[in-house]
Design a protein around this motif. Structure first.
Motif, PDB file in Angstrom:
ATOM      1  N   ARG A 100       0.818  -1.214   0.000  1.00  0.00           N
ATOM      2  CA  ARG A 100       0.000   0.000   0.000  1.00  0.00           C
ATOM      3  C   ARG A 100       0.853   1.266   0.000  1.00  0.00           C
ATOM      4  O   ARG A 100       0.391   2.322  -0.411  1.00  0.00           O
ATOM      5  N   PHE A 104      -1.931   3.822  -4.993  1.00  0.00           N
ATOM      6  CA  PHE A 104      -3.122   3.255  -5.607  1.00  0.00           C
ATOM      7  C   PHE A 104      -2.808   2.571  -6.936  1.00  0.00           C
ATOM      8  O   PHE A 104      -3.374   1.524  -7.254  1.00  0.00           O
ATOM      9  N   GLU A 131      -8.489  -1.621   8.845  1.00  0.00           N
ATOM     10  CA  GLU A 131      -9.439  -1.159   7.836  1.00  0.00           C
ATOM     11  C   GLU A 131      -8.738  -1.052   6.490  1.00  0.00           C
ATOM     12  O   GLU A 131      -7.564  -0.691   6.403  1.00  0.00           O
ATOM     13  N   VAL A 132      -9.472  -1.377   5.435  1.00  0.00           N
ATOM     14  CA  VAL A 132      -8.895  -1.319   4.096  1.00  0.00           C
ATOM     15  C   VAL A 132      -9.939  -0.773   3.134  1.00  0.00           C
ATOM     16  O   VAL A 132     -11.141  -1.047   3.271  1.00  0.00           O
ATOM     17  N   GLU A 133      -9.477   0.004   2.186  1.00  0.00           N
ATOM     18  CA  GLU A 133     -10.373   0.523   1.143  1.00  0.00           C
ATOM     19  C   GLU A 133     -10.277  -0.400  -0.067  1.00  0.00           C
ATOM     20  O   GLU A 133      -9.237  -0.492  -0.712  1.00  0.00           O
ATOM     21  N   LEU A 134     -11.367  -1.089  -0.364  1.00  0.00           N
ATOM     22  CA  LEU A 134     -11.357  -2.048  -1.458  1.00  0.00           C
ATOM     23  C   LEU A 134     -11.552  -1.351  -2.802  1.00  0.00           C
ATOM     24  O   LEU A 134     -12.356  -0.423  -2.918  1.00  0.00           O
ATOM     25  N   ARG A 136     -13.077  -0.602  -6.337  1.00  0.00           N
ATOM     26  CA  ARG A 136     -14.453  -0.800  -6.822  1.00  0.00           C
ATOM     27  C   ARG A 136     -14.547  -1.996  -7.759  1.00  0.00           C
ATOM     28  O   ARG A 136     -15.575  -2.673  -7.805  1.00  0.00           O
ATOM     29  N   ALA A 150     -13.714  -3.498   5.447  1.00  0.00           N
ATOM     30  CA  ALA A 150     -14.005  -2.321   4.636  1.00  0.00           C
ATOM     31  C   ALA A 150     -15.008  -1.450   5.384  1.00  0.00           C
ATOM     32  O   ALA A 150     -15.911  -1.973   6.048  1.00  0.00           O
ATOM     33  N   PRO A 151     -14.874  -0.136   5.292  1.00  0.00           N
ATOM     34  CA  PRO A 151     -15.755   0.743   6.058  1.00  0.00           C
ATOM     35  C   PRO A 151     -17.227   0.571   5.734  1.00  0.00           C
ATOM     36  O   PRO A 151     -18.081   0.746   6.597  1.00  0.00           O
ATOM     37  N   GLU A 152     -17.536   0.216   4.510  1.00  0.00           N
ATOM     38  CA  GLU A 152     -18.934   0.050   4.118  1.00  0.00           C
ATOM     39  C   GLU A 152     -19.398  -1.401   4.179  1.00  0.00           C
ATOM     40  O   GLU A 152     -20.544  -1.690   3.868  1.00  0.00           O
ATOM     41  N   GLU A 154     -18.636  -4.039   2.265  1.00  0.00           N
ATOM     42  CA  GLU A 154     -19.121  -4.405   0.929  1.00  0.00           C
ATOM     43  C   GLU A 154     -19.105  -5.900   0.640  1.00  0.00           C
ATOM     44  O   GLU A 154     -19.868  -6.383  -0.188  1.00  0.00           O
TER      45      GLU A 154
END
Length: 354
Positions: A100, A104, A131-134, A136, A150-152, A154
């Motif tokens: 990371r 990106f 936490e990780v941002e996946l 899309r 993931a925060p949402e 998903e």
């Protein structure tokens, strides 16, 4: 290169029959199947996976995005668990390690490469609970997340049950007769920090002992991947100065326990004689090389990899979080000679409450 027609010629069958044997068609007679398998063995024939993919429209490949999992010895068991399940289902695991810190674009290239190879699913695994941002694009194929969230929320997510592990190891210390149990915590920026501390607090409160805030000390300050500064020395001095002195110290991770062993030795104190120590993670060789051996809660890395892969292969699933239990590994460090024993606390006294 040996072809399916070469196998058919040697076996005295049609190439369609050979294909049926390769695809394990139960309608093929055993005598014919034996001839075909013998011919395959003699010729060293290997089925053409590209041709099979074109016929079935399935690649048989699962993408494994390693967010530094492959660079961490203990977290590598996530990959091992996923590989075991993939092998059992005749799937190929294509592993791509990302960093990371590289930004990106590096992560995006890794994902694009996997999708271009028509992977049937994606397993994204993290080196530690965070936490990780996946991306899309992960929504283009079935996807799961292991050791990260993931925060949402998903995708289906598999995490270590940090709070339950803390409850279990604190209860073990209570069952050994300890009533003054100190806690050397994790870096507060880590997701596991608040969960492990909460489990420790819950058990003490439910047992009617209460929490002495003076016995809770930070062992590390800083950021998980940046400049961490150990505060074990100062924390030990503060704990030993408390009255009465703790008889057990629970460490937020095994590396802290190792520092604690050394700090106590410098002060003329011995684990197992003067006080007990317990910890989390079962990071080897730390937990096994310490003397006495370190009692610790083993992270369920292998199980996370296995269950995440099972979930992925089962088909589309609703998003949700599955928390997997740690494995308690008892060695000798949680025992102190001469400590009065207590019967195990009943579930009515201390409940799981999760």
């Amino acid at each position: 290169m040996v072809s399916i027609k070469d196998v058919a010629r040697l076996a005295g069958t049609s190439f369609k029959t050979v294909s049926r044997v390769i695809n394990d068609d139960p309608a093929v007679r055993e005598e014919t199947r034996g001839k075909v398998l013998k011919a395959i063995g003699e010729l060293g024939y290997r089925p053409n996976s590209a041709a099979r993919t074109m016929r079935s429209q399935r690649s048989g490949v699962i993408g494994f995005i390693s967010d530094r999992v492959t660079t961490q010895p203990h977290a590598g068991d996530i990959l091992r668990g996923a590989q075991q399940v993939a092998d059992a289902h005749d799937k190929v695991l294509m592993v791509v390690n990302i960093d990371r810190d590289a930004g990106f674009c590096h992560r995006q290239r890794a994902l694009d490469m996997l999708l271009e190879r028509r992977v049937e699913g994606l397993l994204y695994a993290c080196d530690y609970h965070r936490e990780v941002e996946l991306p899309r694009e992960m929504g283009m194929v079935p996807s799961v997340l292991a050791n990260g969230f993931a925060p949402e929320g998903e995708v289906p997510t598999f995490l270590p049950d940090e709070q339950r592990a803390a409850r279990e190891i604190t209860r073990l210390l209570l069952d050994q007769g300890h009533r003054r149990i100190a806690y050397l915590g994790l870096n507060p920026r880590l997701a596991a920090a608040s969960l492990r501390l909460a489990g420790y607090r819950q058990v003490l409160e439910e047992a009617g002992i209460g929490v002495d805030e003076a016995l809770i000390q930070p062992a590390l300050v800083g950021v998980p991947d940046g400049d961490e500064r150990s505060t074990v020395e100062g924390a030990i001095d503060a704990l030993l100065a408390s009255s009465p002195r703790p008889t057990a110290i629970l460490c937020g991770q095994d590396s802290t326990a190792m520092q604690l062993y050394l700090a106590l030795a410098c002060r003329g104190l011995c684990v197992g004689r003067d006080l007990a120590v317990a910890s989390f993670d079962d990071q080897r060789p730390i937990s096994t090389f310490l003397t006495p051996g370190l009692t610790t809660m083993r992270l369920p890395h292998l199980e996370m990899g296995q269950q995440a892969m099972h979930c992925l292969l089962a088909g589309p699933q609703e998003p949700g979080i599955v928390r997997l239990p740690f494995v308690r590994v008892e060695r000798q460090s949680h025992r102190v000679a001469g400590m009065p024993s207590h019967p195990p606390l009943s579930e009515s006294a201390v409940t799981d409450g999760l």
